[in-house]
Design a protein around this motif. Structure first.
Motif, PDB file in Angstrom:
ATOM      1  N   MET A 243      39.032  46.804  60.044  1.00  0.00           N
ATOM      2  CA  MET A 243      39.617  45.924  59.011  1.00  0.00           C
ATOM      3  C   MET A 243      38.917  46.293  57.614  1.00  0.00           C
ATOM      4  SD  MET A 243      42.117  43.524  58.498  1.00  0.00           S
ATOM      5  CE  MET A 243      41.771  42.606  60.328  1.00  0.00           C
ATOM      6  N   VAL A 244      39.868  46.788  56.647  1.00  0.00           N
ATOM      7  CA  VAL A 244      39.408  47.035  55.521  1.00  0.00           C
ATOM      8  C   VAL A 244      40.246  46.268  54.475  1.00  0.00           C
ATOM      9  CG1 VAL A 244      39.447  49.164  53.653  1.00  0.00           C
ATOM     10  CG2 VAL A 244      39.497  49.550  56.002  1.00  0.00           C
ATOM     11  N   ILE A 245      39.288  45.422  53.863  1.00  0.00           N
ATOM     12  CA  ILE A 245      39.754  44.102  53.004  1.00  0.00           C
ATOM     13  C   ILE A 245      39.795  44.460  51.505  1.00  0.00           C
ATOM     14  CG2 ILE A 245      39.419  41.749  52.639  1.00  0.00           C
ATOM     15  CD1 ILE A 245      37.925  41.685  55.489  1.00  0.00           C
ATOM     16  N   GLU A 246      40.789  44.270  50.801  1.00  0.00           N
ATOM     17  CA  GLU A 246      40.835  44.324  49.454  1.00  0.00           C
ATOM     18  C   GLU A 246      40.230  43.333  48.515  1.00  0.00           C
ATOM     19  OE1 GLU A 246      43.930  46.888  46.456  1.00  0.00           O
ATOM     20  OE2 GLU A 246      44.575  45.699  47.918  1.00  0.00           O
ATOM     21  N   ALA A 247      39.311  43.548  47.977  1.00  0.00           N
ATOM     22  CA  ALA A 247      38.597  42.229  47.325  1.00  0.00           C
ATOM     23  C   ALA A 247      39.363  41.897  45.854  1.00  0.00           C
ATOM     24  CB  ALA A 247      37.233  42.445  46.939  1.00  0.00           C
ATOM     25  N   THR A 248      39.957  43.077  45.261  1.00  0.00           N
ATOM     26  CA  THR A 248      40.211  42.831  43.943  1.00  0.00           C
ATOM     27  C   THR A 248      41.776  43.537  43.790  1.00  0.00           C
ATOM     28  OG1 THR A 248      39.229  45.054  43.303  1.00  0.00           O
ATOM     29  CG2 THR A 248      38.133  43.068  42.882  1.00  0.00           C
ATOM     30  N   ASN A 259      39.171  43.682  32.369  1.00  0.00           N
ATOM     31  CA  ASN A 259      38.298  42.611  31.731  1.00  0.00           C
ATOM     32  C   ASN A 259      37.283  42.183  32.706  1.00  0.00           C
ATOM     33  OD1 ASN A 259      37.432  39.993  31.122  1.00  0.00           O
ATOM     34  ND2 ASN A 259      39.211  39.689  30.139  1.00  0.00           N
ATOM     35  N   PRO A 260      35.816  42.418  32.586  1.00  0.00           N
ATOM     36  CA  PRO A 260      34.909  41.950  33.499  1.00  0.00           C
ATOM     37  C   PRO A 260      34.902  40.529  33.882  1.00  0.00           C
ATOM     38  CG  PRO A 260      34.015  43.165  31.383  1.00  0.00           C
ATOM     39  CD  PRO A 260      35.262  42.917  31.104  1.00  0.00           C
ATOM     40  N   ASP A 261      35.393  39.926  33.131  1.00  0.00           N
ATOM     41  CA  ASP A 261      35.459  38.286  33.661  1.00  0.00           C
ATOM     42  C   ASP A 261      36.358  38.363  34.537  1.00  0.00           C
ATOM     43  OD1 ASP A 261      33.720  37.453  31.933  1.00  0.00           O
ATOM     44  OD2 ASP A 261      34.945  37.090  30.048  1.00  0.00           O
ATOM     45  N   GLU A 262      37.605  39.003  34.520  1.00  0.00           N
ATOM     46  CA  GLU A 262      38.810  38.843  35.689  1.00  0.00           C
ATOM     47  C   GLU A 262      38.157  39.459  36.791  1.00  0.00           C
ATOM     48  OE1 GLU A 262      42.156  40.744  33.895  1.00  0.00           O
ATOM     49  OE2 GLU A 262      42.506  38.898  32.427  1.00  0.00           O
ATOM     50  N   ILE A 263      37.575  40.488  36.813  1.00  0.00           N
ATOM     51  CA  ILE A 263      36.985  40.982  38.078  1.00  0.00           C
ATOM     52  C   ILE A 263      36.061  40.319  38.730  1.00  0.00           C
ATOM     53  CG2 ILE A 263      35.333  43.121  38.918  1.00  0.00           C
ATOM     54  CD1 ILE A 263      36.456  44.897  36.378  1.00  0.00           C
ATOM     55  N   ALA A 264      35.338  39.506  37.832  1.00  0.00           N
ATOM     56  CA  ALA A 264      34.345  38.573  38.493  1.00  0.00           C
ATOM     57  C   ALA A 264      35.091  37.433  39.065  1.00  0.00           C
ATOM     58  CB  ALA A 264      33.148  38.083  37.525  1.00  0.00           C
ATOM     59  N   ALA A 265      36.078  36.806  38.723  1.00  0.00           N
ATOM     60  CA  ALA A 265      36.769  35.809  39.164  1.00  0.00           C
ATOM     61  C   ALA A 265      37.571  36.128  40.391  1.00  0.00           C
ATOM     62  CB  ALA A 265      37.570  35.311  38.123  1.00  0.00           C
ATOM     63  N   GLU A 266      38.053  37.533  40.427  1.00  0.00           N
ATOM     64  CA  GLU A 266      38.861  37.890  41.698  1.00  0.00           C
ATOM     65  C   GLU A 266      37.792  38.086  42.725  1.00  0.00           C
ATOM     66  OE1 GLU A 266      42.044  38.895  43.806  1.00  0.00           O
ATOM     67  OE2 GLU A 266      41.776  37.981  41.860  1.00  0.00           O
ATOM     68  N   ILE A 267      36.647  38.740  42.504  1.00  0.00           N
ATOM     69  CA  ILE A 267      35.570  38.831  43.567  1.00  0.00           C
ATOM     70  C   ILE A 267      35.000  37.452  44.076  1.00  0.00           C
ATOM     71  CG2 ILE A 267      33.147  39.586  44.155  1.00  0.00           C
ATOM     72  CD1 ILE A 267      33.879  42.044  42.047  1.00  0.00           C
ATOM     73  N   CYS A 270      37.527  36.027  46.395  1.00  0.00           N
ATOM     74  CA  CYS A 270      37.460  36.832  47.564  1.00  0.00           C
ATOM     75  C   CYS A 270      36.240  35.882  48.460  1.00  0.00           C
ATOM     76  CB  CYS A 270      37.273  38.135  47.547  1.00  0.00           C
ATOM     77  SG  CYS A 270      37.258  39.096  49.084  1.00  0.00           S
ATOM     78  N   ARG A 271      35.108  35.936  47.844  1.00  0.00           N
ATOM     79  CA  ARG A 271      34.001  35.379  48.218  1.00  0.00           C
ATOM     80  C   ARG A 271      34.240  33.825  48.921  1.00  0.00           C
ATOM     81  NH1 ARG A 271      27.940  37.412  47.703  1.00  0.00           N
ATOM     82  NH2 ARG A 271      26.935  35.540  49.075  1.00  0.00           N
ATOM     83  N   ALA A 272      34.985  33.343  48.144  1.00  0.00           N
ATOM     84  CA  ALA A 272      35.303  31.859  48.687  1.00  0.00           C
ATOM     85  C   ALA A 272      35.908  31.880  49.721  1.00  0.00           C
ATOM     86  CB  ALA A 272      35.971  31.160  47.511  1.00  0.00           C
ATOM     87  N   VAL A 273      36.920  32.853  50.107  1.00  0.00           N
ATOM     88  CA  VAL A 273      37.966  32.973  51.034  1.00  0.00           C
ATOM     89  C   VAL A 273      36.938  33.259  52.374  1.00  0.00           C
ATOM     90  CG1 VAL A 273      39.796  34.031  52.097  1.00  0.00           C
ATOM     91  CG2 VAL A 273      39.872  33.213  49.786  1.00  0.00           C
ATOM     92  N   MET A 274      36.145  34.153  52.056  1.00  0.00           N
ATOM     93  CA  MET A 274      35.372  34.770  53.117  1.00  0.00           C
ATOM     94  C   MET A 274      34.393  33.443  53.584  1.00  0.00           C
ATOM     95  SD  MET A 274      36.471  37.591  54.067  1.00  0.00           S
ATOM     96  CE  MET A 274      38.124  37.688  53.351  1.00  0.00           C
TER      97      MET A 274
END
Length: 529
Positions: A243-248, A259-267, A270-274
């Protein structure tokens, strides 16, 4: 007089399994009977896309009197048109841009005339209407449920985007020569593809042996929607899970200008889902795992020094579990600590043949200590380790100093990162020797990409690595065009499975899962993980 045609079909097919591919193609021309038996070898793995012509051909294949019994694997390629319809002006601009780019390469295709361009655009419009109809009517779910119900020996399903698992020979959209059209709902097409094919598996009650999927957006693990967690009772036979999971995956593709803030928010999303541990519960329902690969992928680079991981290892892998048959383990881009990761690997010491740790962050412990622990437990075994990409940890000297080493494996494979090679030699050497990770060869956030290689002492005799001849590395021929004369009925489908003979033998129960296995199969397997 006994001939091939008078032998039992099962015996003829067994003979053909030992025939080289070109000869197998020629055998198909001998007679209708011999051709059908030979064709069943090609039918072990079938690739297709979400396109009307592929679905029609897949249905015809499932209704064939012979072929369905021999299909062991389905590969669903993520090859789609954009949800946004293209005007003629937009389409023309895309084609002209592609032609301009390709003109810089040798032997480019000739530019389209205005008449040809209009013909291609008309085909594009037809494909778009057909895709829109499939999506609006859920025909993909309907077709796959019907087809899979007719495949009694199906053992593996794959969803492959960007040639993640198999090389796609022919796109159904090739005839309209349109590129850059795969941006389907923020790269979430693979989620629909995986849900559709698994819905067919669930409806048929098929107990698979292997599931491979990637890139899959992390929303697939939303437990409020259909997914693997919905079919726990069918996962008990799984031995191969990739399984290869796309985090962003929802980010803009403008690499380097995010935008660094957008990247951090998307990651963080993903972490919240995991963190809900859906994937962990799925794996816990697979007691017979032999090969496990979990990779969390960030398409976009994080802000320098951020080191934020899309998942914690304990949230996606049941670390207290012992899989009695686990041989190949790969984990990528997760946060953990040396105790839980080291203990998990040592618990599987008796069965492991290889493990790969890629872009792993140790939250509060040291990589130097982890490597020392792994060396003390595995150096006297044949287990092959791979430590790769940027690894991060903290010193355990009371100062909590940040550790960072770049063990990036370069391309071509014969040009191996010297520090990575030294780590491999350290872990596999039975001799006492110093750990190659040191303060003076750490990766600096201010350094150029490969500066650490120059800082590393290549003259240390204990870690000299003999370069392989580049000619020893041959291009993977997975799915390459051998000029096979495929029956017209299946000309729109792809047959990528012949390069996966070990995996298909595994699906048939003829692999090296038995205790008596050849050295050759042991050497080959790490390349498949």
């Amino acid at each position: 007089m006994r001939t091939l045609e008078t032998l039992p079909t099962e015996m003829v097919r067994e003979i053909f399994l030992h025939v080289d591919d070109p000869d197998l193609c020629n055998l198909r021309l001998v007679s209708r009977y011999i051709g059908e038996v030979a064709s069943t070898i090609f039918m072990e793995e079938i690739g297709f896309c979400m396109a009307k012509q592929d679905f029609d051909m897949l249905g015809a294949l499932a209704d064939h009197p012979v072929y369905p019994n021999h299909i062991a694997s389905l590969v669903y390629f993520v090859d789609t048109l954009s949800l946004e319809p293209q005007t003629l002006e937009m389409y023309t601009a895309a084609i002209k841009g592609t032609e301009k780019m390709m003109s810089q390469f040798p032997d480019p295709d000739p530019a389209l005339t205005e008449a040809q361009l209009l013909e291609h655009y008309n085909r594009y419009q037809q494909f778009y209407r057909e895709q829109d109809d499939i999506l609006s009517s859920d025909r993909d779910y309907e077709v796959l449920k019907e087809v899979i119900s007719k495949l009694p020996n199906l053992r593996e399903v794959s969803v492959s985007s960007d040639d993640e698992f198999s090389f796609q020979q022919n796109s159904p959209f090739k005839s309209c020569r349109h590129s850059g059209v795969g941006d389907f709902a923020y790269n979430r097409a693979s989620v629909r593809h995986l849900r559709a094919i698994l819905s067919g598996v669930q409806a048929a009650g098929t107990k698979l042996k292997a599931i491979r999927a990637g890139l899959i957006h992390h929303e697939f693990f939303d437990e409020a929607k259909f997914g693997l967690h919905s079919m726990i009772d069918l996962l008990g036979n799984i031995t191969w899970f990739d399984m290869v999971i796309e985090a962003t995956g929802e980010m803009d593709w403008d690499i380097g200008h995010e935008n660094p803030d957008e990247i951090a928010a998307e990651i963080a999303l993903c972490r919240a889902v995991m963190s809900k541990r859906v994937l962990r519960r799925i794996l816990d329902a697979m007691p017979n795992i032999v090969s496990l690969r979990l990779e969390l992928v960030e398409i976009h680079s994080q802000p320098t020094g951020a080191n934020v991981y899309p998942a914690a290892l304990r949230d996606i892998v049941p670390l207290d579990k012992k899989w009695p048959n686990l041989k190949y383990f790969t984990i990528s881009n997760v946060e953990t600590d040396r105790q839980e990761l080291g203990n998990f690997l040592v618990r599987h010491k008796e069965t492991l043949k290889s493990y790969a740790l890629e872009q792993i962050g140790l939250a509060s412990t040291s990589w130097i200590e982890l490597l020392s622990y792994l060396k003390s437990n595995f150096a006297d075994t044949k287990v092959q380790p791979l430590i790769a990409d940027l690894i991060v940890g903290k010193s355990e000297d009371g100062l909590d100093t940040l550790e960072m080493w770049d063990l990036f494996m370069s391309d071509p494979p014969s040009d191996i990162n010297s520090l990575q090679a030294a780590v491999h030699d350290y872990l596999t050497s039975s001799m006492e020797c110093p750990c190659p990770l040191r303060d003076d060869n750490m990766w600096s956030t201010d350094a150029e990409f490969d500066d650490h290689d120059d800082e590393f002492d290549d003259d240390d005799d204990e870690f000299d690595v003999e370069d392989d001849d580049a000619s020893d590395w041959e291009e993977d021929d997975d799915g390459m065009d051998y000029g096979w004369d495929i029956p017209e009925l299946f000309s729109g489908l792809v047959f990528p499975g012949l390069a996966h003979q070990w995996r298909m033998a595994h699906m048939r129960g003829e692999s090296d899962l038995d205790e008596e296995e050849s050295e050759e199969s042991e050497d080959d397997m790490p390349e498949l993980v």
